[in-house]
Design an enzyme around this catalytic site. Structure first.
Site, short mmCIF file in Angstrom:
data_model
loop_
_atom_site.label_atom_id
_atom_site.label_comp_id
_atom_site.label_asym_id
_atom_site.label_seq_id
_atom_site.Cartn_x
_atom_site.Cartn_y
_atom_site.Cartn_z
N THR A 64 -55.67 36.34 97.51
CA THR A 64 -55.91 34.92 97.75
C THR A 64 -56.67 34.29 96.57
O THR A 64 -56.27 34.49 95.43
CB THR A 64 -56.55 34.67 99.13
OG1 THR A 64 -57.89 35.12 99.12
CG2 THR A 64 -55.75 35.35 100.23
N GLU A 104 -58.90 39.32 99.94
CA GLU A 104 -59.26 37.95 100.34
C GLU A 104 -60.22 37.32 99.32
O GLU A 104 -60.66 37.96 98.36
CB GLU A 104 -59.87 38.00 101.74
CG GLU A 104 -58.89 37.60 102.84
CD GLU A 104 -58.69 36.08 102.87
OE1 GLU A 104 -59.11 35.38 101.92
OE2 GLU A 104 -58.11 35.59 103.86
N HIS A 105 -60.55 36.06 99.59
CA HIS A 105 -61.29 35.22 98.65
C HIS A 105 -62.61 35.81 98.15
O HIS A 105 -63.29 36.56 98.84
CB HIS A 105 -61.60 33.86 99.32
CG HIS A 105 -62.48 34.05 100.52
ND1 HIS A 105 -63.85 34.00 100.45
CD2 HIS A 105 -62.19 34.33 101.82
CE1 HIS A 105 -64.36 34.22 101.64
NE2 HIS A 105 -63.37 34.43 102.49
N ASP A 106 -62.96 35.46 96.92
CA ASP A 106 -64.28 35.74 96.34
C ASP A 106 -64.61 37.23 96.21
O ASP A 106 -65.80 37.59 96.21
CB ASP A 106 -65.38 35.02 97.14
CG ASP A 106 -65.18 33.51 97.14
OD1 ASP A 106 -65.19 32.93 96.05
OD2 ASP A 106 -64.99 32.93 98.23
#
Ligand code: UDP
Length: 220
Positions: A122, A140-142
């Site tokens: 992402t 997933e993010h970050d």
């Protein structure tokens, strides 16, 4: 005139899983399948799945305007050693992506990655060199992922997780999200067992298994 030569280094399970989408990537770029070979120092056969198999020394001798290689060996220490040797020999790192991966915004991906079919990455993610994300894995993010990290099939890496160099995440493992500014950390060289549910930091070099994942000490 010589054409570029592409290679998948390793003709065992990992390499034979990566070759089909590496070949498809070349086809999308208009290059024919005979410009991609397996490199393997121990295969003992001339061809596998329709591709020539060369020893590394012979790969270097093949006429080519340029050489690009993806190291398709799951063991991250071997992967790193071969990666560094190739770069030192003037062979370029090659990243290979299945056609149906999803990569969203602001993803920085290091050289020599292999992203298998159905992988999703992402947004706002940093990943180091030689990353292997096997079938259906997601990031997933970050997240921040180091060098030569390996995801077996179906890994669920949620948001705000830091995974250090050479960690291995087993098939179907789920890693709980961290928090902004306080990521959940999988330490350098750690191993997460298949199906593990990781709810807290994993120390460097350790192995965790189970639900919730706990430190695993080998008996004998
Ligand atoms: N290999 C190689 N040179 C090396 C180390 C390994 O060509 O210096 C090859 C080895 O001959 C084998 C493959 O890499 O064919 C590794 O296969 P293995 O089944 O151990 O691992 P996987 O394919 O699961 O990563």
């Amino acid at each position: 005139m010589n054409q570029p030569l592409y290679a998948v280094y390793g003709a065992s399970g990992c390499g034979r899983g990566i070759m089909p989408f590496a070949r498809a990537q070349l086809a999308r770029e208009g290059l024919s399948a005979d410009r991609i070979v397996f490199v393997d120092d121990g295969a003992g056969t001339a061809a596998i799945n329709g591709h020539r198999v060369l020893r590394y020394a012979d790969f270097l001798k093949e006429p080519a305007s340029l050489r690009r290689i993806v190291i398709a060996i799951a063991d991250s220490k071997i992967r790193e050693g071969l990666f560094n040797r190739c770069i030192a020999d003037g062979v370029h790192a090659w990243s290979v992506f299945a056609a149906n991966i999803v990569v969203m915004d602001d993803v920085i991906l290091g050289e020599g990655a292999a992203l298998s079919p159905f992988v999703t990455i992402t947004s706002n993610i940093q990943i180091g060199k030689g990353f292997h994300a096997n079938l259906y894995s997601c990031v997933e993010h970050d997240c921040v992922i180091g060098d030569f990290v390996t995801f077996a099939p179906g890994v669920r890496c949620n948001g705000n997780i830091r995974i250090e160099d050479h960690a291995y995440i087993g098939a179907g493992a789920i890693i709980k999200q961290g928090r902004p500014g306080k990521p959940l950390i999988i330490g350098r060289g750690a191993v997460v067992g298949m199906g593990a549910i990781v709810t807290r930091d994993v120390p460097p070099g350790s192995t965790v298994v189970g639900n919730p994942a706990r430190l695993h000490f080998l008996k004998d």
